[in-house]
Scaffold this motif. Structure first.
Motif, mmCIF file in Angstrom:
data_model
loop_
_atom_site.group_PDB
_atom_site.id
_atom_site.type_symbol
_atom_site.label_atom_id
_atom_site.label_comp_id
_atom_site.label_asym_id
_atom_site.label_seq_id
_atom_site.Cartn_x
_atom_site.Cartn_y
_atom_site.Cartn_z
ATOM 1 N N MET A 27 0.838 -1.196 0.000
ATOM 2 C CA MET A 27 0.000 0.000 0.000
ATOM 3 C C MET A 27 0.876 1.250 0.000
ATOM 4 O O MET A 27 1.953 1.267 0.594
ATOM 5 C CB MET A 27 -0.943 0.026 1.190
ATOM 6 N N GLN A 41 -3.657 4.562 4.048
ATOM 7 C CA GLN A 41 -3.358 4.372 2.638
ATOM 8 C C GLN A 41 -3.731 5.605 1.819
ATOM 9 O O GLN A 41 -4.764 6.228 2.042
ATOM 10 C CB GLN A 41 -4.098 3.148 2.095
ATOM 11 N N PRO A 50 -7.900 3.242 -3.827
ATOM 12 C CA PRO A 50 -6.665 3.081 -3.056
ATOM 13 C C PRO A 50 -5.457 2.983 -3.993
ATOM 14 O O PRO A 50 -5.560 2.460 -5.112
ATOM 15 C CB PRO A 50 -6.868 1.760 -2.312
ATOM 16 N N TRP A 52 -1.573 1.579 -4.596
ATOM 17 C CA TRP A 52 -0.600 0.549 -4.227
ATOM 18 C C TRP A 52 0.679 0.852 -4.986
ATOM 19 O O TRP A 52 0.644 1.529 -6.016
ATOM 20 C CB TRP A 52 -1.122 -0.834 -4.625
ATOM 21 N N GLN A 79 -5.708 -5.250 -3.216
ATOM 22 C CA GLN A 79 -4.267 -5.330 -3.436
ATOM 23 C C GLN A 79 -3.980 -6.183 -4.671
ATOM 24 O O GLN A 79 -4.365 -7.351 -4.733
ATOM 25 C CB GLN A 79 -3.566 -5.924 -2.225
#
Length: 152
Positions: A27, A41, A50, A52, A79
């Motif tokens: 993250m 995050q 989000p 990564w 993820q």
């Protein structure tokens, strides 16, 4: 005329010698909102997804040492999972879907003038890359079985 902040680019044209993941996907930490005990995050402003990151190495044999490894940001709800590594290779070959590039000026090699000397600036053009998915290259053995994680 208004130029977009992020420019869509073709993976094959941008990385004709391939790209290799040299780290796990982790993250991206929002340093303004995180504390020592609570990691927050980073969220992408434009898409609300989000963020990564994965460290990669450009396969171009003529790439400068300073340009050879860098971090890619991946926008995804979950993820992303890297494709399986191939036996005998130290790094995982990857291709990126929905790749965009944003230019920036790298001033890390600039220095203030010393007494009796002029300012020395070796600023150069840098690129920040983002994508929405990571997968095995199409021409790699077993590429059809790799899991692709894409943002909606």
């Amino acid at each position: 005329m208004s130029m977009p902040k992020r420019i869509p680019v073709d993976f094959g044209e941008t990385f004709p010698y391939g790209l290799f993941a040299v780290s796990e996907v982790v993250m991206a930490r929002d340093f303004e909102k995180s504390t020592k005990t609570n990691a927050v995050q980073t969220m992408d402003d434009a898409h609300g997804l989000p963020v990564w990151t994965v460290d990669v190495m450009d396969g171009d044999p003529e790439a400068r040492k300073a340009d050879r490894t860098f971090t890619i940001k991946i926008l995804s709800e979950k993820q992303p999972v890297l494709p399986p590594a191939l036996p005998g290779l130290p790094f995982t070959p990857v291709e990126l879907d929905g790749l965009t590039a944003a230019p920036w000026v790298d001033t890390r090699t600039c220095s203030a003038p010393d007494e009796g000397r002029s300012h020395r600036c070796r600023a150069r053009q840098g690129w920040s890359f983002r994508c929405i998915g990571v997968r095995a290259p199409k021409n790699m053995p077993g590429a059809g079985s790799a899991t692709t994680q894409k943002a909606a």
